[in-house]
Motif scaffolding. Structure first.
Motif, PDB file in Angstrom:
ATOM      1  N   UNK A 171       0.853  -1.192   0.000  1.00  0.00           N
ATOM      2  CA  UNK A 171       0.000   0.000   0.000  1.00  0.00           C
ATOM      3  C   UNK A 171       0.888   1.241   0.000  1.00  0.00           C
ATOM      4  N   UNK A 172       0.265   2.373  -0.166  1.00  0.00           N
ATOM      5  CA  UNK A 172       0.968   3.641  -0.090  1.00  0.00           C
ATOM      6  C   UNK A 172       1.366   3.896   1.369  1.00  0.00           C
ATOM      7  N   UNK A 173       2.541   4.477   1.585  1.00  0.00           N
ATOM      8  CA  UNK A 173       2.982   4.705   2.973  1.00  0.00           C
ATOM      9  C   UNK A 173       2.029   5.632   3.721  1.00  0.00           C
ATOM     10  N   UNK A 174       1.356   6.519   2.996  1.00  0.00           N
ATOM     11  CA  UNK A 174       0.401   7.405   3.658  1.00  0.00           C
ATOM     12  C   UNK A 174      -0.770   6.610   4.250  1.00  0.00           C
ATOM     13  N   UNK A 175      -1.110   5.516   3.588  1.00  0.00           N
ATOM     14  CA  UNK A 175      -2.216   4.688   4.076  1.00  0.00           C
ATOM     15  C   UNK A 175      -1.880   4.092   5.435  1.00  0.00           C
TER      16      UNK A 175
END
Lengths: 131, 83
Positions: B31-35
């Motif tokens: 996943x995206x690190x922001x997630x």
């Protein structure tokens, strides 16, 4: 997809309106209209598929997809309300459908409105990253 | 539209225990690190699939990571169980 098609139809319909004003026969007008729709729509769809399948693959996770879909849903709701009211306001302010000079500007305004609204909604709903 | 129920999690603690950055965990999970940040702050509830992925990654049961009730300090719970 619907945003792209909707965005395409409006300026092209504006072009068709202008063709009728220029006295181009209706049959020829429809052929030009369809050609423009395919000629402009096909590259856009190819570009969209490329962006979705090549550029963004691996970067879009479930949270981002959920946010994007929410943005589309909100945009469609705004558009389905704003467009009829916008057209009604244009008709009232303009005193009717004529003169047609108004329509190209209206079509192009709607084109950019429909095309970019989902992105604006997406950005607006995305909370500031804490870090 | 009904708001989603709050889902508490221990992701930040588990990540810190293992010395993982958000980027490293995100890469491992896909996943995206922001997630990961949104998950840790409770601003996003994961799908069942993502919850299982995280549980498998940390080798823990899902209920050890996610809960409908706020988690107590992990050290306190461990001490109580061993006592």
């Amino acid at each position: 997809m619907f945003v792209v098609f909707g965005a395409l139809l409006m300026p092209l319909t504006g072009v068709l309106t202008q063709m009728r004003e220029l006295g181009i026969p209706q049959d020829v007008g429809w052929i030009i209209y369809a050609s423009l729709l395919v000629g402009v729509g096909a590259p856009l769809l190819v570009l969209g598929e490329f962006r979705r399948n090549v550029i963004r693959r691996g970067n879009t996770d479930e949270r981002e997809r959920q946010r994007r879909n929410e943005a589309y849903r909100i945009s469609y709701r705004i558009v389905e309300i704003a467009i009829p009211f916008g057209l009604l306001a244009a008709l009232v302010l303009n005193g009717g459908i004529e003169p047609v000079d108004l329509w190209p500007a209206l079509y192009f305004s709607l084109f950019f409105y429909v095309l970019f609204l989902p992105y604006a909604v997406f950005a607006w709903r995305e909370p500031d990253a804490a870090d | 539209m009904a708001s989603e129920p709050t889902l508490y999690n221990r992701l930040s603690v588990l990540r810190a225990e293992r010395g993982l950055t958000r980027q490293a965990l995100a890469d491992a999970i896909g996943v995206n690190y922001q997630t990961i940040g949104y998950l840790e702050r409770g601003e996003y509830n994961p799908s069942l699939g993502l919850a299982f992925q995280l549980a498998e990654y940390f080798d823990l049961p899902i209920e050890a990571i996610f809960s409908r009730e706020p988690h107590g300090p992990m050290s306190t719970e461990l001490y109580r169980r061993s006592a």
